[in-house]
Design a protein around this motif. Structure first.
Motif, short mmCIF file in Angstrom:
data_model
loop_
_atom_site.label_atom_id
_atom_site.label_comp_id
_atom_site.label_asym_id
_atom_site.label_seq_id
_atom_site.Cartn_x
_atom_site.Cartn_y
_atom_site.Cartn_z
N ASN A 101 -74.21 -55.99 43.43
CA ASN A 101 -73.89 -54.96 42.44
C ASN A 101 -74.84 -53.91 42.94
O ASN A 101 -75.96 -53.74 42.70
CB ASN A 101 -74.15 -55.41 40.99
N VAL A 102 -74.18 -52.82 43.84
CA VAL A 102 -74.79 -51.76 44.07
C VAL A 102 -75.42 -50.76 43.25
O VAL A 102 -76.25 -50.00 43.21
CB VAL A 102 -74.03 -50.78 45.18
N GLU A 103 -74.80 -50.70 41.92
CA GLU A 103 -75.14 -50.05 40.81
C GLU A 103 -76.69 -50.41 40.24
O GLU A 103 -77.31 -49.51 39.89
CB GLU A 103 -74.14 -49.84 39.60
N ARG A 104 -76.67 -51.70 40.32
CA ARG A 104 -78.05 -52.29 39.79
C ARG A 104 -78.81 -51.90 40.70
O ARG A 104 -80.03 -51.58 40.31
CB ARG A 104 -77.78 -53.80 39.60
N VAL A 105 -78.77 -51.86 41.98
CA VAL A 105 -79.79 -51.46 43.11
C VAL A 105 -80.13 -49.89 42.93
O VAL A 105 -81.34 -49.81 42.90
CB VAL A 105 -79.23 -51.58 44.51
N ARG A 106 -79.25 -49.11 42.66
CA ARG A 106 -79.36 -47.73 42.53
C ARG A 106 -80.65 -47.42 41.16
O ARG A 106 -81.53 -46.92 41.39
CB ARG A 106 -78.26 -47.13 41.99
N ILE A 107 -80.04 -47.98 40.03
CA ILE A 107 -80.83 -47.88 38.84
C ILE A 107 -82.23 -48.59 38.98
O ILE A 107 -83.05 -48.23 38.38
CB ILE A 107 -80.21 -48.49 37.51
N LEU A 108 -82.18 -49.61 39.67
CA LEU A 108 -83.72 -50.36 39.97
C LEU A 108 -84.42 -49.53 40.69
O LEU A 108 -85.91 -49.49 40.37
CB LEU A 108 -83.43 -51.66 40.43
N GLU A 109 -83.89 -48.75 41.56
CA GLU A 109 -84.85 -48.06 42.62
C GLU A 109 -85.10 -46.61 41.74
O GLU A 109 -86.59 -46.41 41.95
CB GLU A 109 -84.07 -47.32 43.74
N ASN A 110 -84.45 -46.22 40.86
CA ASN A 110 -84.92 -45.09 40.20
C ASN A 110 -86.06 -45.55 39.07
O ASN A 110 -87.08 -44.95 38.92
CB ASN A 110 -83.92 -44.50 39.42
N ALA A 111 -85.78 -46.69 38.57
CA ALA A 111 -86.93 -47.25 37.48
C ALA A 111 -88.22 -47.45 38.38
O ALA A 111 -89.25 -47.13 37.60
CB ALA A 111 -86.35 -48.36 36.86
N ASN A 112 -88.04 -48.14 39.38
CA ASN A 112 -89.24 -48.42 40.15
C ASN A 112 -89.88 -47.11 40.57
O ASN A 112 -91.12 -46.98 40.40
CB ASN A 112 -88.74 -49.27 41.38
N ALA A 113 -89.42 -45.85 40.89
CA ALA A 113 -90.21 -44.62 41.40
C ALA A 113 -90.56 -44.20 40.29
O ALA A 113 -91.84 -43.75 40.20
CB ALA A 113 -88.99 -43.79 41.83
N ARG A 114 -90.32 -44.38 38.99
CA ARG A 114 -90.94 -43.75 37.90
C ARG A 114 -91.85 -44.57 37.10
O ARG A 114 -92.86 -44.17 36.36
CB ARG A 114 -89.70 -43.65 36.49
N ILE A 115 -92.09 -45.68 37.59
CA ILE A 115 -93.18 -46.54 37.20
C ILE A 115 -94.21 -46.71 38.34
O ILE A 115 -95.57 -47.71 38.14
CB ILE A 115 -92.99 -48.04 36.48
N ARG A 116 -93.89 -46.25 39.41
CA ARG A 116 -94.85 -46.62 40.68
C ARG A 116 -96.25 -46.45 40.55
O ARG A 116 -97.13 -47.11 40.84
CB ARG A 116 -94.26 -46.25 42.13
N PHE A 117 -96.46 -45.01 39.88
CA PHE A 117 -97.82 -44.86 39.93
C PHE A 117 -98.87 -45.60 39.11
O PHE A 117 -99.81 -46.13 39.52
CB PHE A 117 -97.85 -43.41 39.13
N VAL A 118 -98.15 -46.29 37.98
CA VAL A 118 -98.88 -47.10 37.14
C VAL A 118 -98.75 -48.74 37.75
O VAL A 118 -99.93 -49.32 37.73
CB VAL A 118 -98.02 -47.33 35.75
N ARG A 119 -97.76 -48.86 38.64
CA ARG A 119 -97.59 -50.42 39.16
C ARG A 119 -98.84 -50.26 40.51
O ARG A 119 -99.44 -51.40 40.64
CB ARG A 119 -96.51 -50.59 39.72
N GLN A 120 -98.91 -49.18 41.28
CA GLN A 120 -99.96 -49.07 42.08
C GLN A 120 -101.47 -49.15 41.51
O GLN A 120 -102.25 -50.00 42.20
CB GLN A 120 -99.91 -47.65 42.70
#
Length: 223
Positions: A141-160
């Motif tokens: 499901n390419v839409e799941r991939v797209r939404i996941l990439e956006n969510a990951n970018a928005r939490i990346r600072f805290v994840r790091q």
């Protein structure tokens, strides 16, 4: 205004927005940003509009663009979205994923556990996100991939910040092996339960990550 200039502005500003190069709530002056990037205002404005549409900047009509807030509630909400997406992804991947690709993913997850101590934080976060992205891709499901990439970018600072803790890193990477193993065996329900527990553990660290992140942002601004 060329497409390439917009992409250059977008890539540069996206890195800055993801890494909170600006203070939360800080207004972005187009002229200052343009001079910093060595570009004209038009591609910078286009890039800012695009980043605002992705939730990486905030736009206020009549006032301009602002750095997004770094809030616990937003991070927790994004983890909830990830839970919905990724539980569905692992169920689908367990049903229909390519067996060889799933075996390779499990092997890669196991090798990362062994190599983690020698990797820098940027590599760790990139490999972590790649694992989750590949599971979503294998679900088809390419839409799941797209939404996941956006969510990951928005939490990346805290994840790091959270992955700088060795015990947390080891637990997270070990979770990946168990999730990949369940998917490879075709047990979608176990994989979904493991994924939700994995993301829930990360969400539980959101408060500490946000507090540490804010301290770093403002210490950097003073330095």
């Amino acid at each position: 205004m060329s497409e390439s200039s917009v992409e250059r502005a977008y890539d540069s500003l996206r890195r800055m927005a993801v890494g909170f190069a600006f203070k939360p709530g800080e207004r972005l002056n187009e002229g200052t940003v343009s001079r910093t990037l060595g570009m004209s205002r038009a591609p910078v404005r286009e890039a800012m509009n695009r980043l605002a549409s992705e939730g990486l900047l905030t736009v206020v009509p009549g006032q301009g663009f602002f750095c997004r807030q770094l809030s616990i509630s937003e991070i927790e909400a994004l983890y909830e979205v990830r839970g919905d997406l990724e539980a569905a992804s692992v169920r689908a991947a367990a049903r229909q994923g390519d067996a060889r690709a799933l075996s390779d993913l499990r092997a890669a997850a196991a090798s990362l556990v062994a190599a983690a101590d020698g990797l820098d934080i940027d590599t760790l976060i990139a490999r972590d996100e790649a694992f989750h992205r590949e599971l979503a891709r294998l679900a088809g499901n390419v839409e799941r991939v797209r939404i996941l990439e956006n969510a990951n970018a928005r939490i990346r600072f805290v994840r790091q910040i959270n992955l700088e803790r060795p015990a947390r890193t080891l637990r997270s990477l070990t979770d990946h092996v168990a999730i990949a193993d369940a998917v490879a065996r075709g047990d979608g329900e176990e994989a979904a339960a493991l994924m939700l527990a994995h993301l829930g553990d990360s969400a539980a660290q959101a408060g500490a990550g946000v507090r540490d992140g804010l301290a770093r942002i403002y210490a950097r601004a003073v330095a």
